[in-house]
Enzyme design. Structure first.
Site, PDB file in Angstrom:
ATOM      1  N   LYS A  31       1.009  -1.290  -0.174  1.00 34.22           N
ATOM      2  CA  LYS A  31       0.102  -0.041   0.051  1.00 34.22           C
ATOM      3  C   LYS A  31       0.767   1.195   0.143  1.00 34.22           C
ATOM      4  O   LYS A  31       1.548   1.432   0.908  1.00 34.22           O
ATOM      5  CB  LYS A  31      -1.010  -0.009   1.315  1.00 34.22           C
ATOM      6  CG  LYS A  31      -2.021   1.174   1.227  1.00 34.22           C
ATOM      7  CD  LYS A  31      -2.865   0.994   2.405  1.00 34.22           C
ATOM      8  CE  LYS A  31      -4.082   2.063   2.120  1.00 34.22           C
ATOM      9  NZ  LYS A  31      -3.889   3.588   1.577  1.00 34.22           N
ATOM     10  N   GLY A 489     -40.175  14.850  -8.348  1.00 34.52           N
ATOM     11  CA  GLY A 489     -38.901  14.714  -7.767  1.00 34.52           C
ATOM     12  C   GLY A 489     -37.822  15.895  -8.127  1.00 34.52           C
ATOM     13  O   GLY A 489     -36.619  15.506  -7.502  1.00 34.52           O
ATOM     14  N   GLY A 492     -40.665  20.346 -10.315  1.00 30.47           N
ATOM     15  CA  GLY A 492     -41.901  20.687 -10.616  1.00 30.47           C
ATOM     16  C   GLY A 492     -43.138  19.836 -10.090  1.00 30.47           C
ATOM     17  O   GLY A 492     -42.765  18.943  -9.126  1.00 30.47           O
ATOM     18  N   ALA A 561     -32.236  11.294 -10.580  1.00 31.45           N
ATOM     19  CA  ALA A 561     -30.727  11.465 -10.432  1.00 31.45           C
ATOM     20  C   ALA A 561     -30.152  12.708 -10.405  1.00 31.45           C
ATOM     21  O   ALA A 561     -29.339  13.417 -11.190  1.00 31.45           O
ATOM     22  CB  ALA A 561     -30.017  10.896 -11.984  1.00 31.45           C
ATOM     23  N   ARG A 562     -30.462  13.109  -9.088  1.00 36.04           N
ATOM     24  CA  ARG A 562     -30.148  14.738  -8.556  1.00 36.04           C
ATOM     25  C   ARG A 562     -29.604  14.469  -7.258  1.00 36.04           C
ATOM     26  O   ARG A 562     -29.708  13.689  -6.683  1.00 36.04           O
ATOM     27  CB  ARG A 562     -31.195  15.659  -8.880  1.00 36.04           C
ATOM     28  CG  ARG A 562     -31.871  15.562 -10.168  1.00 36.04           C
ATOM     29  CD  ARG A 562     -33.086  16.487 -10.366  1.00 36.04           C
ATOM     30  NE  ARG A 562     -33.658  16.301 -11.675  1.00 36.04           N
ATOM     31  CZ  ARG A 562     -34.576  17.176 -12.150  1.00 36.04           C
ATOM     32  NH1 ARG A 562     -35.114  18.126 -11.509  1.00 36.04           N
ATOM     33  NH2 ARG A 562     -35.275  16.989 -13.553  1.00 36.04           N
TER      34      ARG A 562
END
Length: 620
Positions: A31, A489, A492, A561-562
């Site tokens: 790592k 959603g 509006g 999708a907001r």
């Protein structure tokens, strides 16, 4: 088919576990302690991008120059910029010193995956195949700043981890040899740390005492659900004077009066100066106390490559849990369940699948048996989303498709779902928005719903939106039509008129247009019936275009999708006065407690049609 290199690929991230996985199916790497950067070569130039798509090419110009010499026209490589100490360990302090003070430590790019090469997308191929292609590619690179391939460590997993810790390394990364490359947090890449260290967000600082300069100690926090920041303690060691001064100047510009912590813990030191929580630091510590505070912390680095909104407390998963099968929702396996789909809302892919399962009984009566289209975000809304009308390739057993002739004469296939498993499959495929035709799959030429989308222009407040919806409702009532209401959603509201299947697409389109034009003619200061953005400020656009053949509208109970992850929720007309925004209902809120009463339970019982008398009444 060969494709151009993508503009950005979100990197694959490892899950933190408590032990090294065993078995030949895993390979193990060191790592590294550096900056994770995706290198994209195109048009003879290389861009170096952070995990959040910030361009850091200028910071690492020599590294980029070395990568430009790889013998490929286009390539996408995942790797890390590091500074090596003499003993071969990587040092983040040396790396930062080279950037900030120009101390000239040589920097190296350690590549560990090849995602795209000369038009071929390699992400679906097994890791071992991608690494072999990467090694062959870099063998052909010459000159100063040549990138190197990360080494696969031979030997027993437990012995490797013990040796890494004994040498003072951060830990190991273990990867499944046959796994594809998948952006986001996955369980095919695992990280095992030698000690306790993680990122924190700086929420404040104390004044210096004695000979100390600029800052006494940093107050630290971690993000929790709903955007809260919980106090994690303070760190005052590991900061040389040069860092104290530069960090002091930076934090002074972020000072604020209000504490960003919630709740505010008791016993804070005197004289704390609160700051805007945007600076991220990496801290090593001995353990977490029972009060969730850090014991014996020491600052490792300031992490400009990581946004504060992603800083949460690391939760170590038992290796046994990771090696179990992936979770199932309604019988559908959910891959990459921990992938963050909605960053602002803190929702994972598994959260979206469980939400769909939860609302499926309410959603299916409106979605089942209809042609569907989608907004698909395979890596979440922070990455690329696209509108998908047709389904290509193999169809999962839980879905059906139907052929529909397009206006061009071409026949394309549309998805149809029938049950909960079908809906959950859509979530598994990264589909966040479900849009539906206003007709059923058994006769797509006979629409049975009209959707009027009320879209507020700039400057329209919510009281005006409620008034607009009531105006539509009243106009429809005067024509003898019942209508149903839902939030979009988004911004509006949608008014939906159910129909018996006797009308044509021309009929419903003419009707919807007539409604929009009637409203716009009677109240031109409030409504507009054309899509021109120039005419929409201060007005509500009555979008009637959802009612042409092939057009769709967002389904009841679909996510959007907001950033807020709003949901399109049916509401009774009597509840309109209590609704304050189109995205009032969210995935997060609806995933808890009791769901709202089904306001559309009787919508399909309405027996109404678009007669000539109805159209005449609408036109006035």
């Amino acid at each position: 088919m060969r494709k151009s290199a993508p503009d950005f690929v979100a990197p694959q991230l490892a899950t933190l576990v408590d032990a090294v996985p065993v078995g030949d199916e895993w390979l193990h790497e060191i790592k590294y302690d550096g900056y994770r950067l995706v290198a994209i070569k195109a048009d003879g130039q290389v861009r170096l991008l952070t995990r959040n798509n910030n361009d850091w090419t200028a910071r690492f110009a020599e590294v980029a120059a070395g990568l430009e010499r790889i013998p490929a026209t286009t390539a996408v490589i995942d790797g890390e910029v590091v500074a090596f100490e003499r003993g071969g360990r990587t040092s983040f302090q040396m790396l930062q010193a080279s950037l900030e003070a120009g101390e000239g430590h040589p920097l190296s790019y350690v590549a560990f995956d090849l995602l795209h090469l000369d038009g071929d997308d390699l992400r679906a191929r097994p890791l071992t195949e991608r690494r072999a292609s990467l090694a062959a590619l870099l063998r052909g690179t010459r000159g100063r700043g040549k990138p190197q391939v990360s080494s696969e460590l031979p030997g027993s997993a437990d012995v490797l981890l013990a040796a890494a810790c004994r040498l003072g390394l951060e830990g190991l990364i273990s990867k499944q040899r046959d796994a594809p490359y998948t952006s986001g947090r996955t369980r095919s890449w695992l990280k095992i740390k030698c000690g306790m260290r993680q990122d924190f967000v700086v929420v404040g600082y104390t004044p210096p005492k004695g000979s100390r300069v600029a800052i006494g100690a940093l107050l630290l926090g971690v993000l929790e659900p709903r955007g809260r920041i919980r106090y994690a303690g303070r760190v005052g060691t590991g900061m040389p004077d040069a860092l104290l001064r530069s960090l002091g100047r930076r934090l002074a510009s972020l000072r604020q009066d209000k504490s960003p912590l919630s709740p505010l813990p008791p016993g804070l030191p005197v004289g704390v100066q609160w700051v805007e929580p945007t600076v991220v630091v990496e801290v090593a510590f001995a353990e977490w106390t029972t009060e969730s505070r850090l014991r014996h912390p020491s600052l490792i680095a300031v992490r400009d490559d990581k946004p504060a909104r992603q800083v949460k407390r690391d939760r170590v998963k038992p290796i046994s849990a990771v090696e179990d099968t992936m979770p199932e929702v309604s019988g559908v396996v959910i891959s990459n369940p921990d992938r963050i789909v909605f960053p602002e809302a803190g929702l994972t892919k598994l959260d979206t699948a469980k939400f769909i399962e939860r609302v499926a009984p309410l959603m299916l009566p409106h979605v089942a048996g209809r042609p569907l289209t989608f907004v698909r975000c395979p890596e979440g809304i922070a990455d690329e989303c696209f509108f998908q009308k047709h389904w290509t390739g193999q169809v999962p057993d839980t879905l059906d498709t139907i052929p529909i002739r397009q206006g061009s004469g071409e026949v394309r296939r549309y998805v149809v779902v029938h049950d909960v498993a079908g809906l959950v499959t859509l979530a598994q495929w990264g589909i966040l928005e479900i849009h539906l035709w206003g007709a059923r799959a058994d006769d797509v030429e006979k629409p049975d719903r009209v959707t009027l989308d009320l879209d507020p222009g700039e400057g329209v407040n919510w009281a005006e939106m409620r008034s607009a919806a009531r105006a539509v409702h009243t106009l429809l009532e005067t024509a003898g039509l019942e209508s149903w209401l839902k939030t979009s959603g988004g911004k509006g509201l949608h008014v939906v008129v159910p129909l018996t299947r006797r009308s044509t697409w021309d009929d419903v389109s003419d009707f919807a247009r007539a409604v929009a034009e009637r409203l716009a003619s009677e109240a031109p200061s409030r409504f507009v019936s054309v899509a021109s953005k120039a005419q929409r400020p201060g007005k509500v656009f009555v979008d009637w275009l959802r009612n042409t053949r092939g057009a769709t509208s967002v389904a009841p109970w679909s996510m959007r999708a907001r950033p807020r992850a709003g949901v399109s929720v049916p509401i009774p007309w009597s509840a309109l006065s209590r609704v304050k925004a189109g995205d009032q209902y969210t995935v997060r809120a609806l995933s808890r407690g009791k769901l709202p009463t089904d306001a559309w339970s009787e919508i399909d019982q309405a027996r109404q049609q678009l007669s000539k008398q109805v159209l005449a009444q609408i036109r006035g």
